[in-house]
Each structure stands twice: as C-alpha cells, then as structure tokens.
Design an enzyme around this catalytic site. Sequence first.
Site, PDB file in Angstrom:
ATOM      1  N   ASN A 174     -51.070 -60.647 -24.614  1.00 30.94           N
ATOM      2  CA  ASN A 174     -50.672 -61.908 -25.243  1.00 30.94           C
ATOM      3  C   ASN A 174     -50.493 -61.745 -26.760  1.00 30.94           C
ATOM      4  O   ASN A 174     -50.432 -60.636 -27.264  1.00 30.94           O
ATOM      5  CB  ASN A 174     -51.647 -63.038 -24.911  1.00 30.94           C
ATOM      6  CG  ASN A 174     -50.914 -64.353 -24.667  1.00 30.94           C
ATOM      7  OD1 ASN A 174     -50.018 -64.693 -25.408  1.00 30.94           O
ATOM      8  ND2 ASN A 174     -51.296 -65.067 -23.628  1.00 30.94           N
ATOM      9  N   ARG A 175     -50.426 -62.868 -27.484  1.00 36.41           N
ATOM     10  CA  ARG A 175     -49.949 -62.823 -28.867  1.00 36.41           C
ATOM     11  C   ARG A 175     -51.072 -62.824 -29.902  1.00 36.41           C
ATOM     12  O   ARG A 175     -52.114 -63.455 -29.692  1.00 36.41           O
ATOM     13  CB  ARG A 175     -49.038 -64.031 -29.137  1.00 36.41           C
ATOM     14  CG  ARG A 175     -47.723 -63.919 -28.391  1.00 36.41           C
ATOM     15  CD  ARG A 175     -46.871 -65.163 -28.498  1.00 36.41           C
ATOM     16  NE  ARG A 175     -45.574 -64.946 -27.882  1.00 36.41           N
ATOM     17  CZ  ARG A 175     -45.345 -65.057 -26.574  1.00 36.41           C
ATOM     18  NH1 ARG A 175     -46.310 -65.417 -25.754  1.00 36.41           N
ATOM     19  NH2 ARG A 175     -44.148 -64.814 -26.088  1.00 36.41           N
ATOM     20  N   GLU A 231     -51.790 -63.912 -15.474  1.00 39.03           N
ATOM     21  CA  GLU A 231     -52.413 -62.860 -16.274  1.00 39.03           C
ATOM     22  C   GLU A 231     -53.814 -63.298 -16.705  1.00 39.03           C
ATOM     23  O   GLU A 231     -53.955 -64.096 -17.629  1.00 39.03           O
ATOM     24  CB  GLU A 231     -51.564 -62.585 -17.521  1.00 39.03           C
ATOM     25  CG  GLU A 231     -50.103 -62.324 -17.237  1.00 39.03           C
ATOM     26  CD  GLU A 231     -49.220 -62.578 -18.470  1.00 39.03           C
ATOM     27  OE1 GLU A 231     -49.573 -62.169 -19.583  1.00 39.03           O
ATOM     28  OE2 GLU A 231     -48.174 -63.213 -18.302  1.00 39.03           O
ATOM     29  N   GLN A 243     -53.115 -66.647 -18.357  1.00 41.39           N
ATOM     30  CA  GLN A 243     -51.791 -67.025 -18.826  1.00 41.39           C
ATOM     31  C   GLN A 243     -50.922 -67.196 -17.589  1.00 41.39           C
ATOM     32  O   GLN A 243     -50.737 -66.255 -16.819  1.00 41.39           O
ATOM     33  CB  GLN A 243     -51.205 -65.928 -19.741  1.00 41.39           C
ATOM     34  CG  GLN A 243     -49.828 -66.237 -20.298  1.00 41.39           C
ATOM     35  CD  GLN A 243     -49.851 -67.085 -21.582  1.00 41.39           C
ATOM     36  OE1 GLN A 243     -50.926 -67.394 -22.109  1.00 41.39           O
ATOM     37  NE2 GLN A 243     -48.684 -67.445 -22.094  1.00 41.39           N
ATOM     38  N   HIS A 284     -48.482 -58.330 -26.566  1.00 42.38           N
ATOM     39  CA  HIS A 284     -48.875 -57.304 -25.598  1.00 42.38           C
ATOM     40  C   HIS A 284     -49.083 -55.925 -26.237  1.00 42.38           C
ATOM     41  O   HIS A 284     -48.682 -54.893 -25.688  1.00 42.38           O
ATOM     42  CB  HIS A 284     -47.836 -57.194 -24.468  1.00 42.38           C
ATOM     43  CG  HIS A 284     -47.700 -58.435 -23.634  1.00 42.38           C
ATOM     44  ND1 HIS A 284     -48.731 -59.330 -23.431  1.00 42.38           N
ATOM     45  CD2 HIS A 284     -46.639 -58.958 -22.928  1.00 42.38           C
ATOM     46  CE1 HIS A 284     -48.327 -60.319 -22.647  1.00 42.38           C
ATOM     47  NE2 HIS A 284     -47.063 -60.125 -22.340  1.00 42.38           N
ATOM     48  N   HIS A 340     -49.448 -57.447 -15.578  1.00 39.13           N
ATOM     49  CA  HIS A 340     -48.262 -58.264 -15.761  1.00 39.13           C
ATOM     50  C   HIS A 340     -47.329 -58.240 -14.551  1.00 39.13           C
ATOM     51  O   HIS A 340     -46.099 -58.246 -14.706  1.00 39.13           O
ATOM     52  CB  HIS A 340     -47.525 -57.807 -17.023  1.00 39.13           C
ATOM     53  CG  HIS A 340     -46.834 -58.900 -17.767  1.00 39.13           C
ATOM     54  ND1 HIS A 340     -45.624 -59.424 -17.361  1.00 39.13           N
ATOM     55  CD2 HIS A 340     -47.172 -59.586 -18.869  1.00 39.13           C
ATOM     56  CE1 HIS A 340     -45.255 -60.366 -18.207  1.00 39.13           C
ATOM     57  NE2 HIS A 340     -46.182 -60.491 -19.131  1.00 39.13           N
TER      58      HIS A 340
END
Length: 390
Positions: A120-121, A355, A327, A146, A218
Amino acid sequence: MKKIKIGICLLMCSALLFSCKTDKKEETMPETTEQQAKKSGIIKADYGTTPDGAKIEKYTLTNEKGMKMEVITLGGIITSLTAPDKDGKYEDIVLGYAKKEDYFNGNPYFFGAAIGRYGNRIAKGKFSLDGKQYQLTVNDGPNSLHGGKGFDKRIFTAEEVAGANPTIRLTYTAKDGEEGYPGNLKTIVTYTLTNDNALEIDYEAVTDKKTVVNLTQHSYFNLSGAGKTILDHELQLNADRMLPVDATLIPTGELKPVAGTPFDFTTAKQVGKDINATDDQLKKGGGYDHCWVFTDNNTKDLRHVGSLYHKTSGRYMEVYTTEPAIQFYSGNFIDGTKDSKTGGKYEKRSGLCLETQHYPDAPNQPKFPTTVLSPGEKYTSKTTYKFSVK
Ligand code: BGC
C-alpha cells in the site's frame, strides 16, 4: 564342440541379462509431466529468462483433491490457482497475463505478487524513524506504492518444504537502502496448498536496522473462472470501520464507521450493488480501493475476517488473517490493454484483491498500529484463503 556350447551359453546369458536390464529401465522410466501433474506434490520447471538474463522457475503445487497452484520465483507471483465449482469442475480463479513478458516487464497490475517491503501507500514516499528522514522511490503520483520497485519485481529463492501438504518457501533479502528503506530485510513467504483446499500464506521478516514492514499478497480473484467482472460476487467483511482517503488515496487519519454507507459489507452484499453510488470516497477510488479495519482488530490471532461468494459457480472463499485490516480493491485501474489467460483482454473490475495488511501510510500516522520492525524482533503474519462450495 565344448567351446561352441560355452559360446552359445554366454550369448544366451548376455541376451537374458540385456532383456532384464531393458525391463528394469522401463519400470523406472520417468513419468511424463502430465502424469506427475495428476498427483499431489510439487513439480519444478523452467519458466523462462527475464530481459536482464535472470532465470525464473515455476513451481506447480497440487493437493490431494486436485487443486493446483502455480508460483514463479519472480515476485513470488501466483500465476494460477484452480478451485472446484459446485459440480466439481476445476477452473482458474485468479487473474494472470497470457504473455510471460507482462510478468517480466514489470507486472503493471501487480497480478498475484508477494508485496513488500511496504504494501500500500506511503505519503510522498517519506517517513522518519528516530529523527532520521527517509526518502523512498515515488511510483504512484506523489506517493510510494507497494515498496517502489518492490518484492513483486524481485527474484526469490525457492525451496520445497517436506510435509503433509505441498509447501514452498520463498526467500528474498532486500538490501539496506533498497528503494530508500533502511536495513537489510530478510523476508520469507511460505505458500501451502492444504489438502482441504486452503491456500495458507505465512510471512516472516527480520532486519538489521530499524525499518518499516507491511507484507501482503496481491492475487486478483474472480471465482467465476472466466467471468468478465466481479460485480456479481458477494463480499462480506467483519469490518465496522474504513479509512477514508484523500485524492491521492492516502488515509486522512479518520476511522469512519461503515454503517449506512456503500462501504458496509458487514453482511454479505454484491460488489456491484453500491459501487456506482454517489459517494465522495467511491469517486476518489474510482470504486472500492480502501482499507477496512476489522471490528476485532486488536488481536494477533488467526481469525475469520470475511468471505467472497460467487452464486452461479457456487465457489466460496473464506479469508482468515492475523492482520488488523484489509485493502479491498475492486480492480478499477484494469484498463483493457492486457491479454487475459482465458482469452480476450482484462477489463475494468475483472478481478478483485483482498489484501490483508496493516494500515496504509502507518509510518506517518502515529495513531495507526505500528509497522516498525527493530533488529532482534521477528515480523510474522499469516493469511489463509479457504475454498469450498455453497
Ligand atoms: C491499490 C490500488 C492499486 C493496485 C495496483 C492496490 O493494492 O490499492 O490503488 O492501483 O494495488 O494494482
């Protein structure tokens, strides 16, 4: 005369010996790949060579029921996973490219990949630890997504693990400073395809400097086999809150109750039901692309956190994890440019990701559960996707 007799005898004996040898050879003839693939176990094969000249291996894991998973050493990518429908028909239920080059040239959608060092970010690709600021590779607008050139693009070392269920252990050591992160980080991702049709994923990591870690998987699921979208899938999440995001998909810091919003999946609901509702968060994500916080998020126990059901095929997938959040990404950015392994192109929302993870941007948000890993500690995490029919 005696000499002739001895000669004949020798000839007959050697003929006999030769025929025995030939017979024996036939008995130990290696099985064809097809014969082997029907049995449970693991088969290793060459997958090809990347443009940089690296050799990639493919491992096919088959369980006793005939469920099959293919994993490549590039990115720990699950390129295929079959599961039976209500009539016992096995079909591939994860998305994957038709062409190997799409894996070798960067896997733009992160199909099937092991994600690290930070899933993720992270806002602006920056964070601080003990007063020192780190700048990561920025690869998603202004943010790092990622892990930058993350584990999905790295080559893992694979080992088969002996045991009752086919198991493969993938190891990758990220270097101190790689993509801007501190610490040499040794990561082990273990995939087990159990004989009761579950995919178990175990993660482990150790570091030699304080760093941040958030590992996930993922895979894009489409339980229909070759269906066009996942809008008809029913999703249920044991999550009473979600993390609203800004325009660049970074959490604002708020934990928002899902009750009364399109984000409420506490009881099973079709993915397509509210996806086009007028909602600022759906607009920002182009659909669902958010982190849901589990109602029961204060535990490290493996527990049931959600499920996905496809009525027509009867396929049912339950998700278990030790992580506090998930996620749910409804494949909004899939843009119809990549060839599908089941024919045609992958269109928007042809698969969805679930995720399991810690919260996005946690290194910059002190109120979020920590993702810091220190030397001497061991990061562990487990997620299980369990397949059956209803
Ligand atoms: C993110 C999406 C991103 C996708 C890349 C997901 O984990 O949430 O925003 O586009 O990965 O395939």
